[in-house]
Design a protein around this motif. Structure first.
Motif, PDB file in Angstrom:
ATOM      1  N   ASN A 141       3.351  67.712  28.801  1.00 17.55           N
ATOM      2  CA  ASN A 141       3.534  66.254  28.792  1.00 17.55           C
ATOM      3  C   ASN A 141       3.284  65.659  30.173  1.00 17.55           C
ATOM      4  OD1 ASN A 141       4.162  66.339  26.093  1.00 17.55           O
ATOM      5  ND2 ASN A 141       6.373  66.423  26.433  1.00 17.55           N
ATOM      6  N   LEU A 149       2.024  61.772  30.024  1.00 19.07           N
ATOM      7  CA  LEU A 149       2.928  61.122  29.069  1.00 19.07           C
ATOM      8  C   LEU A 149       4.326  61.039  29.661  1.00 19.07           C
ATOM      9  CD1 LEU A 149       1.803  62.987  25.822  1.00 19.07           C
ATOM     10  CD2 LEU A 149       1.408  60.583  26.355  1.00 19.07           C
ATOM     11  N   ASP A 150       4.587  61.876  30.643  1.00 21.57           N
ATOM     12  CA  ASP A 150       5.915  61.970  31.233  1.00 21.57           C
ATOM     13  C   ASP A 150       5.735  62.171  32.732  1.00 21.57           C
ATOM     14  OD1 ASP A 150       8.623  61.974  31.235  1.00 21.57           O
ATOM     15  OD2 ASP A 150       8.873  63.847  30.105  1.00 21.57           O
ATOM     16  N   ARG A 184       1.851  52.202  35.287  1.00 25.62           N
ATOM     17  CA  ARG A 184       1.764  52.412  33.831  1.00 25.62           C
ATOM     18  C   ARG A 184       0.357  52.239  33.293  1.00 25.62           C
ATOM     19  NH1 ARG A 184       6.512  51.585  30.050  1.00 25.62           N
ATOM     20  NH2 ARG A 184       4.895  51.410  28.478  1.00 25.62           N
ATOM     21  N   ALA A 213      -2.235  54.861  31.636  1.00 19.11           N
ATOM     22  CA  ALA A 213      -2.794  54.660  30.295  1.00 19.11           C
ATOM     23  C   ALA A 213      -4.309  54.844  30.346  1.00 19.11           C
ATOM     24  CB  ALA A 213      -2.439  53.266  29.782  1.00 19.11           C
ATOM     25  N   ILE A 229      -5.972  56.727  32.460  1.00 15.65           N
ATOM     26  CA  ILE A 229      -6.244  58.165  32.598  1.00 15.65           C
ATOM     27  C   ILE A 229      -6.140  58.854  31.231  1.00 15.65           C
ATOM     28  CG2 ILE A 229      -5.430  60.339  33.624  1.00 15.65           C
ATOM     29  CD1 ILE A 229      -6.521  58.645  35.781  1.00 15.65           C
ATOM     30  N   ARG A 230      -5.065  58.532  30.500  1.00  8.91           N
ATOM     31  CA  ARG A 230      -4.884  59.148  29.174  1.00  8.91           C
ATOM     32  C   ARG A 230      -6.051  58.786  28.268  1.00  8.91           C
ATOM     33  NH1 ARG A 230       0.586  57.384  29.893  1.00  8.91           N
ATOM     34  NH2 ARG A 230       0.253  55.558  28.569  1.00  8.91           N
TER      35      ARG A 230
END
Ligand SMILES: Nc1ncnc2c1ncn2[C@@H]1O[C@H](COP(=O)(O)OP(=O)(O)O)[C@@H](O)[C@H]1O
Ligand SMILES: [Mg+2]
Lengths: 426, 234
Positions: B52, B57-58, B77, B81, B83-84
């Motif tokens: 994670n 995500l964490d 944040r 996002a 990057i994800r």
């Protein structure tokens, strides 16, 4: 290298906005469709609120213009003087029952009261009319030409009585439109002779259409004859010069109370009534009565609008409530969206759009409901209720604002979730 | 050139009530671009926690995580996002597909957030579904697909945006052995053909046998880090 500069993010944000908006719309509609019943119940508050607002604004303005028309119809700055007293309570005889007012009272008013512009006495009764094979029963009123000034009631054709007609109690008459329709049809009535209670009268004029009175009586179902003619030939009196009413027009709206005072003082003096004694006549301020009716209508609509606003706010709270439920139920979905790159503002927009759509959809249904209700009401009470597009636009914008206002808190809550917590949510 | 992934003294502490659980205890390791890595270890050893954090995500309690040389601890944040969205594809044990949403729309999801126009989005999603062998199933909803097929949709979603890294946390945990085998061979193919770095958490030794590197966690620490000499083909 990773390109995560603010500039790049901004560019991506802008270019994706339109597409993102469309997919948010799609998601919102899907969510609403999946929970049809729940969404419908949620929208109910908004539907009722908007429906009520539409009815009140439209029916209210319809009623107001109707009242305004009637005020203009009975004549402006109008006072009415009746014989008899209504000043004391209890079981008394009502106004108009004691034969105490005479034509000389009317003439004195015109002369002695500086705030008075026109004075017109009336005397009359019901009569039977015959023209050829046609019959009709109606009210015949004897008066003087000033009456038509006071009532703001022009002629459609022909002419009014002149001084000679009054002096000689001429057998001439002026008809209202309803009488013309019932007795003459397509025939031009001017110059024709009709029988009023078997006495032949020549028609010299026809009045404009007036419509119904504030109490719903057809004001066009009426014949006017010279005052003297009514007294001498049609409805004879035991006291000469007796009148049924005296219509008075004050010089201006501001002078109405002045005129009322002057008339009271004059008649008390003429009828030898001491102050404090019971009067044998009544002065009624018709314009004031109509203004009170208008004010009452205004107060009613403000009251109803307040209730409608409360309903809208309650509807908004309902939307907020259901959106909070929705955010909780869809926590995992939010987590998934965040995991694949959904930013806070994307999530915020998604739920905000959903709230706005719920609200606007409710608003649209409310408008349909309101417009339908207005049409039904208009058909039942037979008043025209024009639909105001401004009111519809206002309602639309307002419901949109409710969606934004009450949708923001749940949407913001969703957007602030931590991705991993949202994904793990059971 | 920096390593694709580098962690320095990664620590994650969970405070559930009075109990303090150290899920990750000073994890420092690097993973090269193009690697195929199996993360193993007993349940509760910190594998998911580690994944994670790698997946942004964490966040770690302390320590640093560098992705392509950039300190993820410095990003906000929205940057995470991003990057994800662009760099990482995550595959979960429970699939995590959107219900009542077709396979195609599920795969399109990352593209929506990166602003790809609808036509292009569809084309790319169809390609991704094709590459996991699901052509013709794009209009199926998750509840109309088998577990293995659902996981393949999830893989298509992970690779649709040309992610450099795929992180898979027990991707075969809910699958039968045949489906597991198919899923693993897809990962292997993506790693070899597209050069995607794949990190898989698994309990199954035969899955680990496919991979070139096995990292074994125990009590939040790296107990073993084996680099296989030879690569067994699936
Ligand atoms: N959200 C959480 N809150 C509290 N403790 C957690 C949480 N997530 C994981 N843990 C604990 O952290 C440890 C590592 O968990 P995890 O990373 O899920 O292990 P694994 O994936 O290897 O089974 C476990 O002891 C677990 O109980
Ligand atoms: Mg785990």
């Amino acid at each position: 290298m990773l390109d995560v500069s603010a500039r790049a993010l901004w560019r991506i944000g802008c270019s994706s906005f339109n597409m993102f908006f469309l997919s948010s719309l799609k998601i919102a509609f899907r969510a609403i469709r999946v929970h049809r019943m729940r969404s419908a119940l949620t929208m109910l508050g908004i539907i009722i609120g908007v429906g009520t607002v539409i009815i009140i604004i439209n029916a209210g303005s319809g009623a107001k213009s109707q009242i305004a028309k009637q005020i203009a119809g009975i004549g402006s700055n109008l006072l009415m003087v009746f014989p008899g007293s209504t000043s004391s309570g209890g079981v008394r005889m009502g106004a108009g029952t004691k034969p105490t007012l005479t034509i000389s009272d009317a003439e004195a008013m015109k002369e002695a009261c500086p705030s008075v512009k026109f004075v017109a006495p009336t005397w009359g009764g019901n009569a039977h009319l015959v023209f050829g094979n046609e019959n009709w029963s109606t009210v015949v009123t004897g008066t003087i030409p000033d009456m038509f000034q006071i009532r703001n009631w022009p002629l459609a054709f022909g002419s009014l009585f002149n001084q000679r007609d009054i002096n000689t109690a001429a057998k001439v008459c002026i008809l209202g439109q309803t009488v013309v329709e019932n007795l003459f049809g397509d025939i031009d009535p001017i110059g024709q002779v009709i029988r009023i209670n078997k006495i032949p009268f020549t028609i010299i004029g026809v009045l404009d259409k007036k419509g119904s009175s504030p109490r719903g009586r057809d004001q066009d179902d009426r014949i006017y004859v010279p005052f003297s003619t009514a007294q001498k030939r049609l409805f004879s009196t035991h006291i000469p010069g007796l009148v049924r009413t005296i219509m008075v027009q004050a010089k201006s709206l501001e002078l109405m109370f002045e005129a009322e005072k002057e008339i009271n003082a004059l008649l008390m003096q003429r009828h030898h009534i001491q102050s404090g004694q019971e009067k044998d006549f009544t002065v009624r301020n018709l314009t004031e009565i109509m203004n009170i009716a208008q004010k009452t209508a205004n107060i009613m609509s403000v009251l109803l609008l307040t209730i409608a606003m409360i309903s809208l706010v309650v509807g908004g709270i309902g939307i907020m409530n259901i959106m909070l439920v929705s955010v909780t139920e869809r926590t995992r979905e939010i987590g998934i969206r965040m995991a694949v790159g959904g930013r806070s503002k994307d999530i915020l927009m998604q739920f905000l759009i959903e709230a706005i759509i719920l609200s606007l959809f409710g608003g649209l249904l409310g408008m349909v409901l309101g417009i339908t209700a207005c049409k039904v009401i208009a058909a039942v009470i037979k008043w025209p209720i024009p639909i105001s597009w401004e009111a519809l636009l206002l309602a639309f914008v307002f419901t949109g604002a409710i969606g934004v206002f009450f949708g923001f808190y749940p949407a913001n809550k969703a957007s602030k979730l931590n991705p991993i917590d949202a994904l793990r949510y059971e | 050139m920096a390593d694709l992934i580098e962690t320095r003294n990664l620590v994650k502490v969970y405070n559930s009530g009075d109990v303090k659980v150290v899920a990750l205890d000073e994890i420092s390791l690097t993973i090269d671009a193009g690697g195929l890595v199996a993360v193993m270890g007993p349940s509760g050893s910190g594998k998911s926690t580690f994944m994670n954090i790698l997946g942004c995500l964490d966040k770690p309690t302390t320590g640093k995580y560098f992705l392509e040389g950039i300190d993820m601890g410095n990003l906000d944040r929205d940057q995470l996002a991003h990057i994800r969205n662009r760099k990482i594809g995550f595959v979960f044990q429970t699939f995590n597909l959107l219900a009542r949403t077709s396979a195609l729309e599920n795969v399109e999801l990352p593209l929506i957030y990166s602003g790809v126009p609808a036509g292009k989005r569809r084309e790319m999603a169809m390609d991704a579904l094709h590459s996991v062998g699901l052509s013709g199933r794009e209009d199926h909803y998750p509840n109309q697909l088998s577990g293995g097929e659902q996981q393949r949709v999830a893989i298509a979603r992970a690779l649709v945006n040309s992610s450099a890294i795929i992180l898979a946390d027990e991707p075969t945990g809910n699958l039968d052995s045949k489906s597991s085998h198919e899923i693993i061979s897809i990962f292997q193919r993506l790693n070899i053909e597209k050069g995607i770095t794949v990190i898989i958490v698994t309990h199954e030794p035969d899955v680990a046998a496919f991979t070139r590197r096995n990292i074994i966690f125990r009590d939040g620490k790296v107990a073993e880090d084996k680099i296989a000499q030879k690569n067994t083909s699936a």
